[in-house]
Motif scaffolding. Structure first.
Motif, PDB file in Angstrom:
ATOM      1  N   THR A  83       0.835  -1.198   0.000  1.00  0.00           N
ATOM      2  CA  THR A  83       0.000   0.000   0.000  1.00  0.00           C
ATOM      3  C   THR A  83       0.874   1.254   0.000  1.00  0.00           C
ATOM      4  OG1 THR A  83      -1.628  -1.205   1.298  1.00  0.00           O
ATOM      5  CG2 THR A  83      -1.887   1.173   1.173  1.00  0.00           C
ATOM      6  N   SER A  84       0.670   2.092  -1.003  1.00  0.00           N
ATOM      7  CA  SER A  84       1.464   3.318  -1.096  1.00  0.00           C
ATOM      8  C   SER A  84       0.931   4.379  -0.139  1.00  0.00           C
ATOM      9  CB  SER A  84       1.415   3.862  -2.531  1.00  0.00           C
ATOM     10  OG  SER A  84       0.138   4.413  -2.801  1.00  0.00           O
ATOM     11  N   ILE A  85       1.726   5.396   0.073  1.00  0.00           N
ATOM     12  CA  ILE A  85       1.326   6.519   0.918  1.00  0.00           C
ATOM     13  C   ILE A  85       0.109   7.216   0.314  1.00  0.00           C
ATOM     14  CG2 ILE A  85       3.020   8.054  -0.145  1.00  0.00           C
ATOM     15  CD1 ILE A  85       1.980   8.256   3.466  1.00  0.00           C
ATOM     16  N   ASN A  86       0.079   7.327  -1.014  1.00  0.00           N
ATOM     17  CA  ASN A  86      -1.067   7.963  -1.669  1.00  0.00           C
ATOM     18  C   ASN A  86      -2.340   7.146  -1.460  1.00  0.00           C
ATOM     19  OD1 ASN A  86       0.431  10.125  -2.606  1.00  0.00           O
ATOM     20  ND2 ASN A  86       0.951   9.099  -4.519  1.00  0.00           N
ATOM     21  N   GLU A  87      -2.234   5.831  -1.489  1.00  0.00           N
ATOM     22  CA  GLU A  87      -3.395   4.982  -1.220  1.00  0.00           C
ATOM     23  C   GLU A  87      -3.888   5.184   0.217  1.00  0.00           C
ATOM     24  OE1 GLU A  87      -3.174   0.890  -3.615  1.00  0.00           O
ATOM     25  OE2 GLU A  87      -1.237   1.454  -2.701  1.00  0.00           O
ATOM     26  N   CYS A  88      -2.968   5.322   1.149  1.00  0.00           N
ATOM     27  CA  CYS A  88      -3.349   5.563   2.552  1.00  0.00           C
ATOM     28  C   CYS A  88      -4.119   6.863   2.679  1.00  0.00           C
ATOM     29  CB  CYS A  88      -2.110   5.612   3.450  1.00  0.00           C
ATOM     30  SG  CYS A  88      -1.290   4.035   3.675  1.00  0.00           S
ATOM     31  N   MET A  89      -3.636   7.901   2.049  1.00  0.00           N
ATOM     32  CA  MET A  89      -4.297   9.199   2.154  1.00  0.00           C
ATOM     33  C   MET A  89      -5.642   9.193   1.427  1.00  0.00           C
ATOM     34  SD  MET A  89      -1.185  11.942   2.348  1.00  0.00           S
ATOM     35  CE  MET A  89      -0.330  11.471   0.867  1.00  0.00           C
ATOM     36  N   GLU A  90      -5.718   8.538   0.284  1.00  0.00           N
ATOM     37  CA  GLU A  90      -6.989   8.431  -0.435  1.00  0.00           C
ATOM     38  C   GLU A  90      -7.999   7.625   0.376  1.00  0.00           C
ATOM     39  OE1 GLU A  90     -10.014   8.986  -2.883  1.00  0.00           O
ATOM     40  OE2 GLU A  90      -8.106  10.049  -2.990  1.00  0.00           O
ATOM     41  N   VAL A 142      -1.622  -3.809  10.648  1.00  0.00           N
ATOM     42  CA  VAL A 142      -0.590  -3.816   9.600  1.00  0.00           C
ATOM     43  C   VAL A 142       0.163  -5.148   9.572  1.00  0.00           C
ATOM     44  CG1 VAL A 142      -0.351  -1.299   9.534  1.00  0.00           C
ATOM     45  CG2 VAL A 142       1.095  -2.638  11.076  1.00  0.00           C
ATOM     46  N   THR A 143      -0.489  -6.199  10.073  1.00  0.00           N
ATOM     47  CA  THR A 143       0.133  -7.527  10.124  1.00  0.00           C
ATOM     48  C   THR A 143       0.623  -7.974   8.757  1.00  0.00           C
ATOM     49  OG1 THR A 143      -1.262  -8.148  11.994  1.00  0.00           O
ATOM     50  CG2 THR A 143      -0.273  -9.950  10.744  1.00  0.00           C
ATOM     51  N   GLN A 144      -0.168  -7.723   7.713  1.00  0.00           N
ATOM     52  CA  GLN A 144       0.172  -8.191   6.373  1.00  0.00           C
ATOM     53  C   GLN A 144       0.715  -7.085   5.464  1.00  0.00           C
ATOM     54  OE1 GLN A 144      -3.008 -10.533   4.677  1.00  0.00           O
ATOM     55  NE2 GLN A 144      -3.456 -11.457   6.641  1.00  0.00           N
ATOM     56  N   LEU A 145       1.113  -5.968   6.060  1.00  0.00           N
ATOM     57  CA  LEU A 145       1.707  -4.887   5.273  1.00  0.00           C
ATOM     58  C   LEU A 145       3.113  -5.284   4.842  1.00  0.00           C
ATOM     59  CD1 LEU A 145       1.509  -1.964   4.201  1.00  0.00           C
ATOM     60  CD2 LEU A 145       2.494  -1.236   6.386  1.00  0.00           C
ATOM     61  N   GLN A 146       3.396  -5.147   3.557  1.00  0.00           N
ATOM     62  CA  GLN A 146       4.720  -5.505   3.035  1.00  0.00           C
ATOM     63  C   GLN A 146       5.609  -4.292   2.810  1.00  0.00           C
ATOM     64  OE1 GLN A 146       3.699  -7.747  -0.448  1.00  0.00           O
ATOM     65  NE2 GLN A 146       2.988  -9.498   0.737  1.00  0.00           N
ATOM     66  N   ARG A 147       5.015  -3.163   2.579  1.00  0.00           N
ATOM     67  CA  ARG A 147       5.781  -1.948   2.307  1.00  0.00           C
ATOM     68  C   ARG A 147       6.399  -1.413   3.591  1.00  0.00           C
ATOM     69  NH1 ARG A 147       5.446   3.030  -1.385  1.00  0.00           N
ATOM     70  NH2 ARG A 147       4.766   1.470  -2.831  1.00  0.00           N
ATOM     71  N   ALA A 148       7.617  -0.935   3.482  1.00  0.00           N
ATOM     72  CA  ALA A 148       8.277  -0.263   4.605  1.00  0.00           C
ATOM     73  C   ALA A 148       8.252   1.235   4.296  1.00  0.00           C
ATOM     74  CB  ALA A 148       9.708  -0.757   4.758  1.00  0.00           C
ATOM     75  N   TYR A 149       7.470   1.980   5.060  1.00  0.00           N
ATOM     76  CA  TYR A 149       7.355   3.416   4.831  1.00  0.00           C
ATOM     77  C   TYR A 149       8.607   4.139   5.313  1.00  0.00           C
ATOM     78  CZ  TYR A 149       2.431   2.365   4.101  1.00  0.00           C
ATOM     79  OH  TYR A 149       1.255   1.842   3.636  1.00  0.00           O
ATOM     80  N   THR A 150       8.998   5.156   4.576  1.00  0.00           N
ATOM     81  CA  THR A 150      10.137   5.977   4.976  1.00  0.00           C
ATOM     82  C   THR A 150       9.687   6.946   6.061  1.00  0.00           C
ATOM     83  OG1 THR A 150       9.679   7.751   3.404  1.00  0.00           O
ATOM     84  CG2 THR A 150      11.027   5.890   2.598  1.00  0.00           C
ATOM     85  N   SER A 151      10.651   7.570   6.731  1.00  0.00           N
ATOM     86  CA  SER A 151      10.293   8.544   7.755  1.00  0.00           C
ATOM     87  C   SER A 151       9.546   9.726   7.135  1.00  0.00           C
ATOM     88  CB  SER A 151      11.532   9.010   8.525  1.00  0.00           C
ATOM     89  OG  SER A 151      12.489   9.519   7.642  1.00  0.00           O
ATOM     90  N   GLN A 152       9.888  10.102   5.913  1.00  0.00           N
ATOM     91  CA  GLN A 152       9.165  11.195   5.243  1.00  0.00           C
ATOM     92  C   GLN A 152       7.720  10.789   4.953  1.00  0.00           C
ATOM     93  OE1 GLN A 152      11.085  13.512   2.371  1.00  0.00           O
ATOM     94  NE2 GLN A 152       9.203  14.472   1.690  1.00  0.00           N
ATOM     95  N   GLU A 153       7.492   9.544   4.535  1.00  0.00           N
ATOM     96  CA  GLU A 153       6.127   9.076   4.278  1.00  0.00           C
ATOM     97  C   GLU A 153       5.310   9.034   5.574  1.00  0.00           C
ATOM     98  OE1 GLU A 153       6.540   6.192   0.384  1.00  0.00           O
ATOM     99  OE2 GLU A 153       7.280   5.429   2.319  1.00  0.00           O
ATOM    100  N   ILE A 154       5.939   8.634   6.646  1.00  0.00           N
ATOM    101  CA  ILE A 154       5.245   8.616   7.937  1.00  0.00           C
ATOM    102  C   ILE A 154       4.850  10.034   8.326  1.00  0.00           C
ATOM    103  CG2 ILE A 154       5.504   8.143  10.408  1.00  0.00           C
ATOM    104  CD1 ILE A 154       7.333   5.774   9.522  1.00  0.00           C
ATOM    105  N   TRP A 155       5.753  10.973   8.146  1.00  0.00           N
ATOM    106  CA  TRP A 155       5.434  12.357   8.460  1.00  0.00           C
ATOM    107  C   TRP A 155       4.292  12.866   7.570  1.00  0.00           C
ATOM    108  CZ3 TRP A 155       5.038  15.552  12.029  1.00  0.00           C
ATOM    109  CH2 TRP A 155       4.834  16.901  11.781  1.00  0.00           C
ATOM    110  N   GLN A 156       4.267  12.462   6.300  1.00  0.00           N
ATOM    111  CA  GLN A 156       3.169  12.850   5.411  1.00  0.00           C
ATOM    112  C   GLN A 156       1.830  12.320   5.940  1.00  0.00           C
ATOM    113  OE1 GLN A 156       5.199  11.399   1.676  1.00  0.00           O
ATOM    114  NE2 GLN A 156       3.997  13.071   0.825  1.00  0.00           N
ATOM    115  N   MET A 157       1.820  11.082   6.415  1.00  0.00           N
ATOM    116  CA  MET A 157       0.587  10.505   6.958  1.00  0.00           C
ATOM    117  C   MET A 157       0.142  11.262   8.213  1.00  0.00           C
ATOM    118  SD  MET A 157       0.667   6.401   6.425  1.00  0.00           S
ATOM    119  CE  MET A 157       2.388   5.992   6.542  1.00  0.00           C
TER     120      MET A 157
END
Length: 143
Positions: free
Chosen positions: A21-28, A49-64
């Motif tokens: 799941t991308s950061i854009n998908e999370c925000m949408e 987030v048990t089955q989450l495969q993507r590792a978000y960057t610190s910048q993506e976390i801040w965006q969320m």
């Protein structure tokens, strides 16, 4: 991919963030769920987030975290419990927790299991588990 289930009778929203799941998908997703007629800004939230495969960057976390300021305010304090059993998702989720608390419109905490998360939210795990089994959602949760 993010799936969700709203349990209005328990004032609870359940999210399952899986795959890549991308950061854009999370925000949408947050925009989409706020338009659901069963949604209320007063409901507590569990994000698994048990089955989450993507590792978000610190910048993506801040965006969320920054995006969370756009959530409609509720009339009562709201909580967001993140379930992250693996070390990778737990560490990333804790980073989100540290940035979000005091900045977003809800209190966030990270847990390794559903029972602990539900108890923190003040929900009876046995009741919620029974409800989910009745709704036939076993593919979405690990209990």
């Amino acid at each position: 991919m993010i799936d969700y289930l709203i349990l209005p009778q328990y004032q609870l929203i359940l999210n399952w963030n899986r795959g890549d799941t991308s950061i854009n998908e999370c925000m949408e997703y947050t925009r989409k769920i706020q338009q659901d007629p069963d949604h209320s800004p007063d409901f507590d939230v569990i994000t698994d987030v048990t089955q989450l495969q993507r590792a978000y960057t610190s910048q993506e976390i801040w965006q969320m975290v920054h995006h969370s300021k756009s959530y409609r305010p509720g009339t009562r304090p709201k909580k967001n419990a993140i379930i992250a059993p693996s070390n990778r998702t737990y560490g990333t989720s804790r980073m989100y927790e540290q940035l979000a608390n005091g900045f977003s419109p809800y209190e966030t905490a990270v847990f390794r299991d559903w029972t602990s998360a539900l108890e923190w939210l003040g929900k009876d795990p046995a009741v919620i588990f029974k409800c989910l089994k009745e709704k036939q959602t076993p593919d979405k949760h690990p209990f």
